[in-house]
Design a protein around this motif. Structure first.
Motif, PDB file in Angstrom:
ATOM      1  N   ASN A  68       0.834  -1.188   0.000  1.00  0.00           N
ATOM      2  CA  ASN A  68       0.000   0.000   0.000  1.00  0.00           C
ATOM      3  C   ASN A  68       0.878   1.249   0.000  1.00  0.00           C
ATOM      4  O   ASN A  68       1.984   1.236  -0.522  1.00  0.00           O
ATOM      5  N   SER A  69       0.423   2.294   0.573  1.00  0.00           N
ATOM      6  CA  SER A  69       1.180   3.533   0.677  1.00  0.00           C
ATOM      7  C   SER A  69       0.951   4.115   2.053  1.00  0.00           C
ATOM      8  O   SER A  69      -0.077   3.853   2.693  1.00  0.00           O
ATOM      9  N   ILE A  70       1.893   4.911   2.519  1.00  0.00           N
ATOM     10  CA  ILE A  70       1.694   5.582   3.803  1.00  0.00           C
ATOM     11  C   ILE A  70       0.490   6.521   3.718  1.00  0.00           C
ATOM     12  O   ILE A  70      -0.100   6.895   4.738  1.00  0.00           O
ATOM     13  N   GLN A  71       0.095   6.865   2.476  1.00  0.00           N
ATOM     14  CA  GLN A  71      -1.094   7.702   2.305  1.00  0.00           C
ATOM     15  C   GLN A  71      -2.384   6.904   2.477  1.00  0.00           C
ATOM     16  O   GLN A  71      -3.476   7.457   2.379  1.00  0.00           O
ATOM     17  N   GLY A  72      -2.258   5.612   2.737  1.00  0.00           N
ATOM     18  CA  GLY A  72      -3.406   4.851   3.172  1.00  0.00           C
ATOM     19  C   GLY A  72      -3.686   5.064   4.650  1.00  0.00           C
ATOM     20  O   GLY A  72      -4.703   4.629   5.180  1.00  0.00           O
ATOM     21  N   ARG A  73      -2.761   5.741   5.314  1.00  0.00           N
ATOM     22  CA  ARG A  73      -2.890   6.031   6.744  1.00  0.00           C
ATOM     23  C   ARG A  73      -2.790   7.524   7.036  1.00  0.00           C
ATOM     24  O   ARG A  73      -3.184   7.980   8.107  1.00  0.00           O
ATOM     25  N   LEU A  74      -2.258   8.285   6.079  1.00  0.00           N
ATOM     26  CA  LEU A  74      -2.039   9.715   6.282  1.00  0.00           C
ATOM     27  C   LEU A  74      -2.253  10.436   4.957  1.00  0.00           C
ATOM     28  O   LEU A  74      -1.464  10.283   4.031  1.00  0.00           O
ATOM     29  N   ALA A  75      -3.319  11.217   4.846  1.00  0.00           N
ATOM     30  CA  ALA A  75      -3.641  11.907   3.595  1.00  0.00           C
ATOM     31  C   ALA A  75      -2.801  13.162   3.430  1.00  0.00           C
ATOM     32  O   ALA A  75      -2.566  13.906   4.387  1.00  0.00           O
ATOM     33  N   VAL A  76      -2.354  13.400   2.205  1.00  0.00           N
ATOM     34  CA  VAL A  76      -1.520  14.553   1.892  1.00  0.00           C
ATOM     35  C   VAL A  76      -2.249  15.413   0.857  1.00  0.00           C
ATOM     36  O   VAL A  76      -2.849  14.874  -0.074  1.00  0.00           O
ATOM     37  N   PRO A  77      -2.227  16.744   0.995  1.00  0.00           N
ATOM     38  CA  PRO A  77      -2.932  17.621   0.049  1.00  0.00           C
ATOM     39  C   PRO A  77      -2.547  17.361  -1.404  1.00  0.00           C
ATOM     40  O   PRO A  77      -1.418  16.989  -1.697  1.00  0.00           O
ATOM     41  N   PHE A  78      -3.523  17.541  -2.306  1.00  0.00           N
ATOM     42  CA  PHE A  78      -3.382  17.390  -3.753  1.00  0.00           C
ATOM     43  C   PHE A  78      -3.261  15.931  -4.189  1.00  0.00           C
ATOM     44  O   PHE A  78      -2.909  15.650  -5.324  1.00  0.00           O
ATOM     45  N   ARG A  79      -3.551  15.015  -3.278  1.00  0.00           N
ATOM     46  CA  ARG A  79      -3.556  13.586  -3.643  1.00  0.00           C
ATOM     47  C   ARG A  79      -4.841  12.931  -3.113  1.00  0.00           C
ATOM     48  O   ARG A  79      -4.827  11.814  -2.620  1.00  0.00           O
ATOM     49  N   SER A  80      -5.938  13.660  -3.222  1.00  0.00           N
ATOM     50  CA  SER A  80      -7.194  13.221  -2.609  1.00  0.00           C
ATOM     51  C   SER A  80      -7.649  11.862  -3.133  1.00  0.00           C
ATOM     52  O   SER A  80      -7.981  10.962  -2.349  1.00  0.00           O
ATOM     53  N   SER A  81      -7.698  11.683  -4.445  1.00  0.00           N
ATOM     54  CA  SER A  81      -8.188  10.435  -5.019  1.00  0.00           C
ATOM     55  C   SER A  81      -7.252   9.279  -4.695  1.00  0.00           C
ATOM     56  O   SER A  81      -7.694   8.174  -4.362  1.00  0.00           O
ATOM     57  N   TYR A  82      -5.967   9.537  -4.802  1.00  0.00           N
ATOM     58  CA  TYR A  82      -4.970   8.502  -4.509  1.00  0.00           C
ATOM     59  C   TYR A  82      -5.047   8.093  -3.040  1.00  0.00           C
ATOM     60  O   TYR A  82      -5.107   6.898  -2.716  1.00  0.00           O
ATOM     61  N   ALA A  83      -5.063   9.087  -2.144  1.00  0.00           N
ATOM     62  CA  ALA A  83      -5.126   8.794  -0.709  1.00  0.00           C
ATOM     63  C   ALA A  83      -6.425   8.081  -0.355  1.00  0.00           C
ATOM     64  O   ALA A  83      -6.437   7.153   0.465  1.00  0.00           O
ATOM     65  N   ALA A  84      -7.531   8.488  -0.981  1.00  0.00           N
ATOM     66  CA  ALA A  84      -8.825   7.848  -0.701  1.00  0.00           C
ATOM     67  C   ALA A  84      -8.798   6.377  -1.095  1.00  0.00           C
ATOM     68  O   ALA A  84      -9.282   5.512  -0.359  1.00  0.00           O
ATOM     69  N   SER A  85      -8.217   6.074  -2.258  1.00  0.00           N
ATOM     70  CA  SER A  85      -8.156   4.683  -2.717  1.00  0.00           C
ATOM     71  C   SER A  85      -7.254   3.857  -1.813  1.00  0.00           C
ATOM     72  O   SER A  85      -7.547   2.683  -1.531  1.00  0.00           O
ATOM     73  N   LYS A  86      -6.169   4.453  -1.326  1.00  0.00           N
ATOM     74  CA  LYS A  86      -5.257   3.727  -0.447  1.00  0.00           C
ATOM     75  C   LYS A  86      -5.864   3.534   0.948  1.00  0.00           C
ATOM     76  O   LYS A  86      -5.630   2.516   1.603  1.00  0.00           O
ATOM     77  N   HIS A  87      -6.627   4.523   1.418  1.00  0.00           N
ATOM     78  CA  HIS A  87      -7.353   4.356   2.684  1.00  0.00           C
ATOM     79  C   HIS A  87      -8.363   3.213   2.560  1.00  0.00           C
ATOM     80  O   HIS A  87      -8.526   2.397   3.487  1.00  0.00           O
ATOM     81  N   ALA A  88      -9.064   3.162   1.426  1.00  0.00           N
ATOM     82  CA  ALA A  88     -10.057   2.105   1.213  1.00  0.00           C
ATOM     83  C   ALA A  88      -9.392   0.733   1.217  1.00  0.00           C
ATOM     84  O   ALA A  88      -9.894  -0.216   1.828  1.00  0.00           O
ATOM     85  N   ALA A  89      -8.258   0.621   0.526  1.00  0.00           N
ATOM     86  CA  ALA A  89      -7.542  -0.662   0.477  1.00  0.00           C
ATOM     87  C   ALA A  89      -7.061  -1.069   1.866  1.00  0.00           C
ATOM     88  O   ALA A  89      -7.166  -2.237   2.261  1.00  0.00           O
ATOM     89  N   GLN A  90      -6.549  -0.098   2.622  1.00  0.00           N
ATOM     90  CA  GLN A  90      -6.078  -0.381   3.981  1.00  0.00           C
ATOM     91  C   GLN A  90      -7.219  -0.926   4.841  1.00  0.00           C
ATOM     92  O   GLN A  90      -7.061  -1.930   5.548  1.00  0.00           O
ATOM     93  N   ALA A  91      -8.370  -0.292   4.762  1.00  0.00           N
ATOM     94  CA  ALA A  91      -9.520  -0.715   5.556  1.00  0.00           C
ATOM     95  C   ALA A  91      -9.992  -2.107   5.146  1.00  0.00           C
ATOM     96  O   ALA A  91     -10.307  -2.953   6.000  1.00  0.00           O
ATOM     97  N   PHE A  92     -10.042  -2.362   3.844  1.00  0.00           N
ATOM     98  CA  PHE A  92     -10.503  -3.664   3.360  1.00  0.00           C
ATOM     99  C   PHE A  92      -9.600  -4.783   3.874  1.00  0.00           C
ATOM    100  O   PHE A  92     -10.080  -5.797   4.390  1.00  0.00           O
ATOM    101  N   PHE A  93      -8.296  -4.615   3.745  1.00  0.00           N
ATOM    102  CA  PHE A  93      -7.378  -5.686   4.132  1.00  0.00           C
ATOM    103  C   PHE A  93      -7.255  -5.801   5.661  1.00  0.00           C
ATOM    104  O   PHE A  93      -6.941  -6.877   6.169  1.00  0.00           O
ATOM    105  N   ASP A  94      -7.505  -4.722   6.382  1.00  0.00           N
ATOM    106  CA  ASP A  94      -7.584  -4.816   7.843  1.00  0.00           C
ATOM    107  C   ASP A  94      -8.768  -5.695   8.251  1.00  0.00           C
ATOM    108  O   ASP A  94      -8.657  -6.544   9.144  1.00  0.00           O
TER     109      ASP A  94
END
Length: 320
Positions: free
Chosen positions: A184-210
């Motif tokens: 995954n990416s650290i942005q699956g746990r910490l969102a960074v400005p200007f990467r909203s869609s990317y961070a959202a998808s990585k957060h979703a993946a993190q939650a699913f696999f958790d």
């Protein structure tokens, strides 16, 4: 008669260098043992690697292939898959390794995923290790990202990996063994400005696999997530010209959030994670790690810092 102390002085001088040498030797031996164990544990195992033609995927393919794994390499380009196949088979001993099997898998075409799952499972009838490695990145202001682009990123970073995992899980449940690794990416746990869609998808993946980790634990199936910063094969080029006038704290945190990790280092961490069955790995420098704690303990402070950094970034672009 006075005791002689001169002979005792020399050993005390060389104690520190000797300790350093010994520590370095122990560390080297430890890494070699871990590396050997990591390779031996994947021997004869069926290992699926998605996006195998990427920099990280290629490194993983070489590492697991040398370890004697039965590889199933997935990618969306047949020519690149064949090229990787040639690299692996030409540089290895056929008596010690298995020829990889190739599967076209395009997460941007979700309608094809049922066939992809069937083809992957049919290769050997089972899967021991699934390494979900695919990723699509985007850097842009929220208001400029279309719904179509949002959906494409979610397909690549979330729906693709989750659908493939769902398809393979039944074979692991039947055998009561298996390991799924989400790169995954650290942005699956910490969102960074200007990467909203990317961070959202990585957060979703993190939650699913958790969630998946908890649900399949009773069947002896391991689920690991590896959160890294930016994957790069080389150091980023130095910035030209004078540094812009930005918020110092925000610029410092932002620069470390994107400080990269090489594909070879990440590939080694993946095989170690499979060996040690670690649940979560954060492969990042201290600043991103501190930011993760700030997100939990002092969110207002972190939000203010990130907002200041975003404002400075917009102003800099307007001045250029």
């Amino acid at each position: 008669m006075h005791p002689v102390h001169d002979n005792m002085a020399l050993p005390s001088v060389v104690v520190l260098p000797l300790l350093i040498v010994v520590a370095a030797g122990v560390y080297y031996i430890y890494n070699e043992v871990i590396h050997f164990m990591s390779q031996s544990i994947v021997r004869n195992k069926v290992v699926v690697i998605t996006d195998a033609v990427s920099g990280l995927g290629t490194e993983c393919a070489h590492l697991f292939h040398k370890g004697g794994a039965r590889l199933i390499l997935c990618g969306n380009t047949w020519d690149k898959l064949e090229s990787l196949y040639d690299q692996l088979t030409n540089d290895s001993d056929p008596s010690q390794t298995f020829a990889p099997k190739l599967v076209i898998a395009d997460f941007s075409d979700m309608d094809s995923m049922e066939d992809v799952v069937s083809e992957v499972v049919d290769c050997y009838g089972c899967v021991d290790v699934l390494i979900s490695n695919s990723s699509m990145k985007l850097k842009a202001p929220v208001q400029s990202v279309s719904l179509e682009m949002d959906r494409s990123i979610m397909d690549m970073n979330y729906f693709g990996p989750s659908t493939l995992a769902k398809g393979i899980i039944p074979t692991m449940i039947l055998r009561r063994s298996g390991h799924i690794v989400l790169v995954n990416s650290i942005q699956g746990r910490l969102a960074v400005p200007f990467r909203s869609s990317y961070a959202a998808s990585k957060h979703a993946a993190q939650a699913f696999f958790d969630c998946l980790r908890a649900e399949v634990k009773e069947y002896g199936i391991e689920v690991s997530t590896i959160s890294h910063t930016f994957i790069t094969a080389s150091e980023p080029p130095p910035e030209e010209g004078p540094a812009p006038n930005t918020n110092a704290v925000a610029a410092f945190i932002r620069s470390h959030l994107v400080h990269g990790v090489s594909p070879s280092v990440l590939a080694n961490e993946i095989i170690h994670t499979v060996n040690r069955k670690r649940k979560e790995v954060v492969l990042a420098h201290p600043i991103p790690r501190v930011a993760l704690y700030l997100r939990s303990l002092f969110p207002s402070f972190l939000f203010a810092v990130l907002a200041a950094g975003a404002k400075d970034s917009v102003l800099n672009e307007q001045m250029q």
